[in-house]
Design an enzyme around this catalytic site. Sequence first.
Site, short mmCIF file in Angstrom:
data_model
loop_
_atom_site.label_atom_id
_atom_site.label_comp_id
_atom_site.label_asym_id
_atom_site.label_seq_id
_atom_site.Cartn_x
_atom_site.Cartn_y
_atom_site.Cartn_z
N HIS A 1 -4.57 58.97 2.72
CA HIS A 1 -5.90 58.94 2.12
C HIS A 1 -6.53 60.32 2.22
O HIS A 1 -6.36 61.03 3.21
CB HIS A 1 -6.79 57.90 2.81
CG HIS A 1 -7.96 57.51 1.97
ND1 HIS A 1 -9.13 58.23 1.96
CD2 HIS A 1 -8.13 56.50 1.08
CE1 HIS A 1 -9.99 57.67 1.13
NE2 HIS A 1 -9.40 56.61 0.57
N HIS A 2 -7.25 60.70 1.16
CA HIS A 2 -7.83 62.05 1.10
C HIS A 2 -8.87 62.27 2.19
O HIS A 2 -9.18 63.42 2.55
CB HIS A 2 -8.47 62.28 -0.28
CG HIS A 2 -8.35 63.68 -0.76
ND1 HIS A 2 -8.53 64.77 0.07
CD2 HIS A 2 -8.09 64.20 -2.00
CE1 HIS A 2 -8.38 65.89 -0.64
NE2 HIS A 2 -8.10 65.57 -1.89
N SER A 3 -9.44 61.19 2.74
CA SER A 3 -10.44 61.34 3.80
C SER A 3 -9.83 61.91 5.08
O SER A 3 -10.55 62.43 5.94
CB SER A 3 -11.10 60.00 4.10
OG SER A 3 -10.13 59.05 4.53
N GLY B 1 -8.07 64.53 5.27
CA GLY B 1 -8.10 65.98 5.17
C GLY B 1 -7.85 66.39 3.74
O GLY B 1 -7.41 65.58 2.91
#
Length: 491
Positions: free
Chosen positions: A147-149, A151
Amino acid sequence: MASSSSSSSSSSGEGGGGEPMSPVSRLFHSPKFNCYVMAVIGCKTSVNPQVIKEGLRETILKHPRFTSNLVKKRGKIRWTSTTIDLDSHIIVPEINSSEIEFSDRFVEDYISNCTKTPLDITKPLWELHLLNIKTSDADSVGVLRMHHSMGDCVSLMSLLIASTRKSSDPNALPTVPAATTKEEEKQKRGFLMMLFGPLMALWWDLVLMWHTFVDLMMFVLTVLFLKDTWTSLKGAPGVELNTKRYVHRIVSMDDIKLLKKEMNSTVNDVLLGITQAAISRYLNRQEFVGANAKKGSSSVLKKIRLRSAILVNLRPIGGIQNVADMMAEKSKVRWGNLIGYIMLPFSIATQQDPLEHIRQAKATIDRKKHSLEAVSTYACAKLVLSLFGVKVAAFIIRRVLLNTTLVFSNMPGPVEEVSFYGHPVAYIAPSVYGHPQALTMHFQSYANKMIISLSVDPSVIPDPYLLCDDFEESLKLMRDVAQKKPVEDAV
């Protein structure tokens, strides 16, 4: 199965109740901006899942973010350390290669199917799929989804590369070219100061401020109403929810270095020039370009407004050694999402001289280098997040991406061949999905190769292989002209 890394990261979860989720990370969980990073790793040998698991325990799992899940505590969502069952994150499907007619398409379909389902938010937000199937470019394939959250792409890809070792020396970290853009700008200003005095340096700063102001105004206008021309590459609202397809094409890094030398430019200049040439070829081939335009009309191509949203790494330090230290000891390297956006206009046209695409690209990038657009957009995004919350910030960024056409990015990789836990790597092809655009293109250098990775919405771009062909043909034409150039100059 508990790994030793879980205990090493528990300090962040005990006294303070876990690390608070940053505003930018929260942004990547908003309903219409739920973004993921996808990295495809081709290996030259069959993959051994047990060896991969042992390697992960010694490297990536020592990073706290990979052994933490999201828990709401004290009214805030926090990254909280957890005991990780590694088997639930490593997926090894049973594949009967004899029953598969087209292995490349099978892998593409498999990756595409991964984009249809979200990751389980009750576990650390990553998974690794290991496919023991021979394709045209590799003997096996690893698909890492995060998931992009967790990094930004730069930090996550740096972490992945820092987990590899040189094939020639299993104990040595890969060598990655260092970015020099910011240092070059400082040197230019220092040179002007020394040569022409304070007035010239002041003029340099005033131009920098003016360029930044103009770029920010264009950003605001794009949020309000300024849209790219409608072409066959542009997705409609809701495109972020559609299933994506991933294709890649491997070209020679030597050809790109040749063009860089002949044009006295940078690798970025060459890649943007190739991209402009490829997109121009692709659009020129379509039956319609824009509204009621005839095929092959050069004047129509020139009238197209086509821009790319480019993510810029704002970290002053991004070396592989620094990221590797992060997995071994407490590091001062800043983790998370530290990226700014710039909007890069593309010059769409048919050119008699293919190298003109690179000249135009160089002029565009040189202009963007002398601007604080990336820093300013990052600061504005943080301000909007703190004042108005995630929904407003997500709406603004979504408007910018929806009103532009594509995402373009480039990341330097190892300059020599590397091994991923003892498995020699054939290629690395990263990308992202979940943002409101039908086309994402990422360039990843690796040894003597450049991997062109495309993520497309097949309902908008049903023929991504033709677009790959356009990239390859554009590079070939430019290389052929550049190779003839010294002879013509001599005559």
